[in-house]
Design an enzyme around this catalytic site. Structure first.
Site, short mmCIF file in Angstrom:
data_model
loop_
_atom_site.label_atom_id
_atom_site.label_comp_id
_atom_site.label_asym_id
_atom_site.label_seq_id
_atom_site.Cartn_x
_atom_site.Cartn_y
_atom_site.Cartn_z
CB SER A 1 6.24 -7.84 1.52
OG SER A 1 7.25 -8.54 2.19
CB THR A 2 3.34 -3.89 -1.26
OG1 THR A 2 4.01 -2.63 -1.22
CG2 THR A 2 2.75 -4.21 0.10
N GLY A 3 6.17 -4.69 -3.29
CA GLY A 3 6.75 -4.46 -4.62
C GLY A 3 7.07 -5.79 -5.28
CB VAL B 1 12.76 0.67 -1.14
CG1 VAL B 1 12.64 -0.57 -0.31
CG2 VAL B 1 13.01 1.90 -0.28
CG ASP B 2 17.87 -3.90 -0.61
OD1 ASP B 2 18.65 -3.22 0.08
OD2 ASP B 2 17.96 -5.14 -0.75
#
Ligand code: AR6
Length: 172
Positions: free
Chosen positions: A117-119, A33-34
């Site tokens: 944090s879930t990726g 996403v970043d």
């Protein structure tokens, strides 16, 4: 009334006061996403992030949204999952909480989060979803400016996990 919704979509398209970025401590961009946020916001975002001198895990820093529909981007590095004994749960709570503190400081009423944090950082999804929903609920109960928070899931598995956590923690 707690206005917390779970939706599925692309957070770079969100028309809200602030979106949150699941960043890393350098704040200089990355994948996931970043990367999507940096591509959509344009090179002005890279320049703004370079001036912030990074950000510790669980803290949050804010930039304008530049070419995004959102007015602001709140950047927070969530924890890397190392098995659960390295304060990961507290650090994930801190990321959601401090992002919402930033939203209040910038007079934001509507805030969209990705699943922090879930990726790449591999935090277990169900546990992350419960931490996210509990923290958002606790914050909204005492917020003065933020009135609506949405969790923008990129895929249906993530959406289901947050819907289940919402049902368990908020009800409905
Ligand atoms: N909109 C909403 N959610 C998205 C989007 C999007 N456009 N794209 C991906 N996701 P990740 P992390 C979901 O890996 O685990 C970066 O390199 C994705 O499917 O982006 O916190 C940073 O620079 C997943 O559900 O973030 C850091 O180094 C969620 O966003 C590191 O990754 C988070 O996955 C941070 O890892």
């Amino acid at each position: 009334m707690i206005d917390f919704q779970v939706i599925q979509g692309d957070i770079t398209k969100s028309q809200v006061d602030a979106i949150v970025n699941a960043a890393n401590t350098s704040l200089l961009g990355g994948g996931g996403v970043d990367g999507a946020i940096h591509r959509a916001a344009g090179p002005e975002l890279d320049a703004a992030c370079r001036k912030l001198n990074g950000c510790p895990t669980g803290e949050a820093k804010t930039t304008p949204g530049f070419r995004l529909p959102a007015k602001y981007i709140i950047h927070t590095p969530g924890p890397v999952w190392h098995g659960g004994q390295q304060n990961e749960a507290q650090l994930l709570h801190n990321s959601y909480w401090h992002s919402l503190v930033q939203a209040e400081q910038h007079q934001c009423e509507t805030v969209d989060f990705p699943s922090i944090s879930t990726g790449v950082y591999r935090f277990p999804l169900d546990q992350a979803a419960e931490i996210a929903v509990q923290t958002i609920k606790d914050f909204l109960t005492q917020a003065t400016i933020v009135r609506q928070v949405r969790l923008v899931a990129f895929d249906s598995v993530t959406k289901q996990a947050y819907m289940q956590a919402k049902k368990k923690i908020i009800g409905g």
